[in-house]
Motif scaffolding. Structure first.
Motif, PDB file in Angstrom:
ATOM      1  N   ILE A 208     -12.404 -39.230  27.405  1.00 28.44           N
ATOM      2  CA  ILE A 208     -12.737 -37.962  26.738  1.00 28.44           C
ATOM      3  C   ILE A 208     -12.166 -36.783  27.520  1.00 28.44           C
ATOM      4  CG2 ILE A 208     -14.634 -36.447  26.073  1.00 28.44           C
ATOM      5  CD1 ILE A 208     -16.264 -38.981  25.469  1.00 28.44           C
ATOM      6  N   HIS A 209     -12.242 -36.855  28.864  1.00 27.44           N
ATOM      7  CA  HIS A 209     -11.672 -35.785  29.678  1.00 27.44           C
ATOM      8  C   HIS A 209     -10.191 -35.582  29.362  1.00 27.44           C
ATOM      9  CE1 HIS A 209     -14.883 -36.163  33.091  1.00 27.44           C
ATOM     10  NE2 HIS A 209     -15.283 -35.391  32.110  1.00 27.44           N
ATOM     11  N   THR A 210      -9.443 -36.664  29.387  1.00 28.76           N
ATOM     12  CA  THR A 210      -8.004 -36.561  29.180  1.00 28.76           C
ATOM     13  C   THR A 210      -7.656 -36.241  27.738  1.00 28.76           C
ATOM     14  OG1 THR A 210      -7.519 -38.075  30.991  1.00 28.76           O
ATOM     15  CG2 THR A 210      -5.835 -37.840  29.308  1.00 28.76           C
ATOM     16  N   ASN A 211      -8.280 -36.931  26.833  1.00 28.49           N
ATOM     17  CA  ASN A 211      -7.885 -36.776  25.437  1.00 28.49           C
ATOM     18  C   ASN A 211      -8.299 -35.451  24.840  1.00 28.49           C
ATOM     19  OD1 ASN A 211      -6.320 -38.928  24.980  1.00 28.49           O
ATOM     20  ND2 ASN A 211      -7.711 -40.007  23.632  1.00 28.49           N
ATOM     21  N   ALA A 212      -9.325 -34.833  25.399  1.00 32.19           N
ATOM     22  CA  ALA A 212      -9.648 -33.476  24.959  1.00 32.19           C
ATOM     23  C   ALA A 212      -8.464 -32.556  25.238  1.00 32.19           C
ATOM     24  CB  ALA A 212     -10.896 -32.973  25.672  1.00 32.19           C
ATOM     25  N   MET A 213      -7.769 -32.810  26.358  1.00 34.89           N
ATOM     26  CA  MET A 213      -6.624 -31.990  26.711  1.00 34.89           C
ATOM     27  C   MET A 213      -5.342 -32.487  26.058  1.00 34.89           C
ATOM     28  SD  MET A 213      -6.508 -29.145  28.066  1.00 34.89           S
ATOM     29  CE  MET A 213      -8.095 -29.193  28.867  1.00 34.89           C
ATOM     30  N   ASN A 214      -5.441 -33.502  25.226  1.00 41.29           N
ATOM     31  CA  ASN A 214      -4.349 -33.881  24.331  1.00 41.29           C
ATOM     32  C   ASN A 214      -4.601 -33.356  22.920  1.00 41.29           C
ATOM     33  OD1 ASN A 214      -2.729 -35.406  26.171  1.00 41.29           O
ATOM     34  ND2 ASN A 214      -4.203 -37.079  26.043  1.00 41.29           N
ATOM     35  N   LEU A 215      -5.825 -33.522  22.445  1.00 40.28           N
ATOM     36  CA  LEU A 215      -6.144 -33.062  21.100  1.00 40.28           C
ATOM     37  C   LEU A 215      -6.160 -31.538  21.017  1.00 40.28           C
ATOM     38  CD1 LEU A 215      -6.949 -33.678  18.212  1.00 40.28           C
ATOM     39  CD2 LEU A 215      -9.329 -33.907  18.970  1.00 40.28           C
ATOM     40  N   TYR A 216      -6.688 -30.889  22.056  1.00 38.05           N
ATOM     41  CA  TYR A 216      -6.764 -29.420  22.026  1.00 38.05           C
ATOM     42  C   TYR A 216      -5.363 -28.798  21.922  1.00 38.05           C
ATOM     43  CZ  TYR A 216      -8.139 -24.671  23.347  1.00 38.05           C
ATOM     44  OH  TYR A 216      -8.333 -23.310  23.376  1.00 38.05           O
ATOM     45  N   PRO A 217      -4.396 -29.146  22.804  1.00 39.18           N
ATOM     46  CA  PRO A 217      -3.045 -28.594  22.636  1.00 39.18           C
ATOM     47  C   PRO A 217      -2.377 -29.038  21.340  1.00 39.18           C
ATOM     48  CG  PRO A 217      -3.330 -29.437  24.857  1.00 39.18           C
ATOM     49  CD  PRO A 217      -4.500 -29.926  24.048  1.00 39.18           C
TER      50      PRO A 217
END
Length: 459
Positions: A297-306
């Motif tokens: 979730i930590h990493t993918n939040a910073m994939n989905l957000y951008p």
């Protein structure tokens, strides 16, 4: 009689709606630019600490532990200046990088890159969700795609609330993540025979550094301003060096620590994914599952957000922004990215990582040259939304040609000197430098005056 709209439930619902981020691609208001350098580092440390990050230990396993550590440190030395400059861009003008790219590549060029990077980030989201799904399936002895969708839904809900709540989430779950992965590492070192992996082949610095930068810091670099636009403005002159270094240190510290664990796990168990030890740990198995979920979730939040913001840049090229398009785009992209995970994008990870480095590095280096020496950091935020009036405002051919040259070099440059680019020089970085030099020679003049005008029509 009391109005139903005034009930506590309706008030809570309205407060929840108000917390959903809707700023989209517009400049972040000064009142929301409060993130400190310490918080910025935690955001990128946690974003980089993915359940997939230990994979670097497998990718560089044949080079041995010592050379892997050196390759990660050299990769940081190569990349911390571009990363710092891009992060500072967001503090100087509170916009996402692909809006700033409108002056570098033209409105159409930025639109095309926005569409491309939307899919790149969807791919990363799918990769990480696939890793989480497989690990949670193993921990709970499950099959199918149930855990893929659970992880996907959790990430979408979090990203809906934007950077303010993402930063809270990263900060307050960071200790829990460290405890969970600490338990996995403790189990690895106490239940398996650990010997330091030694090199089984001659070190190829070019190949190793290319793998690291494409896997981590240069793959993140163009996204850094998307976060730093929420930081304290640079004009405040508060701890500028700390803000400059925070993202790169956070990203590479996670790569270093989890790479070491991944290599040790590969040597001891035959699998880099230390999280797969979870089912074998009494009581701690559930904690391991929680740690994996947090890491994803930590990493993918910073994939989905951008990815959401990149898509909004593309949409804003065609029409004016609307308030609720950001949450709607987040939901749609989250669903599509989870579908990629279910369909097996993890099976194509190597080719995906290679393609990312070839495209993102030239794009980023050209933007830095343009921001520093063509725009000279003087472009006001509103100028990026003015109606294009000249052909070069639609498509900036010097940057497009320079990008194409750097991309071509990254794709085929190894044929010119295969030994050089395998053993000494990282090809994606050299390709990016080729692009930057061509663009600089074309556009940068010692006496150049900043050409930016503010235009009269906003799109």
């Amino acid at each position: 009689m009391k109005n139903p709209a005034d009930s506590p439930n309706n008030g809570l619902f309205q407060k929840t709606l108000n917390e959903i981020e809707t700023v989209g691609v517009l400049p972040v208001p000064d009142a929301e630019r409060t993130m400190t350098s310490g918080k910025l580092m935690i955001v990128w440390l946690m974003a980089s600490a993915s359940a997939m990050t230990p994979l670097i230990g497998l990718l560089l396993f044949h080079f041995g532990m010592t050379d892997m550590i050196l390759a990660i440190l050299v990769s940081w030395l190569i990349s911390f200046i571009p990363a710092g400059l891009f992060s500072e861009m967001g503090r100087e003008v509170p916009l996402t990088g692909l809006i700033v790219a409108r002056k570098t590549y033209g409105r159409v060029g930025a639109f095309l890159f926005a569409v491309l990077f939307t899919f790149v980030n969807m791919g990363w989201f799918g990769l990480n969700t696939a890793v989480a799904g497989e690990v949670l399936n193993a921990i709970f002895h499950a099959t199918g795609s149930f855990w893929f969708w659970v992880i996907g839904a959790a990430q979408v809900i979090l990203v809906l609330f934007g950077m303010k709540w993402l930063e809270y989430f990263y900060r307050y779950t960071s200790v829990l993540l460290l405890l969970c992965y600490g338990a996995l590492t403790w189990y690895l070192f106490t239940h398996f025979h650990i010997t330091t992996p030694h090199a089984t082949t001659a070190m190829q610095w070019g190949t190793a550094i290319s793998t690291v930068v494409s896997f981590s810091i240069l793959a993140w670099t163009y996204k850094l301003s998307t976060v730093s636009r929420f930081c304290v403005p640079k004009s405040s002159n508060t701890g500028n060096a700390r803000y400059f270094l925070a993202p790169s240190i956070g990203i590479m510290l996670a790569v270093l620590l989890m790479g070491i664990v991944g290599m040790d796990a590969q040597q001891a168990t035959g699998n880099w994914n230390v999280a797969l030890l979870g089912p074998h740990i009494p009581v701690w198995g559930l904690a391991a599952a929680l740690g994996v979920a947090l890491a994803i979730i930590h990493t993918n939040a910073m994939n989905l957000y951008p990815s959401t913001v990149d898509l909004l840049v593309a949409l804003n090229t065609l029409r004016k922004s609307t308030r609720w398009e950001q949450p709607v785009a987040t939901i749609i992209l989250g669903i599509l990215s989870t579908v990629l995970a279910v369909l097996g994008i993890l099976n194509h990870v190597s080719n995906f990582l290679d393609a990312i480095g070839d495209v993102i590095v030239p794009f980023t280096f050209i933007m830095l040259v343009d921001w520093l020496w063509v725009q000279r950091r003087r472009t006001p935020a509103e100028a990026f939304f003015t109606h294009p009036e000249k052909p070069e405002d639609w498509m900036n051919w010097p940057s497009i040609v320079a990008f194409a040259a750097g991309l071509a070099f990254s794709l085929w440059g190894a044929r010119l000197a295969p030994d050089l680019f395998a053993t000494v020089l990282p090809l994606p970085v050299v390709g990016g430098l080729v692009s930057a030099v061509i663009y600089a020679l074309w556009r940068v003049r010692p006496s150049r005056v900043n050409p930016v005008t503010q235009g009269k029509k906003a799109v």
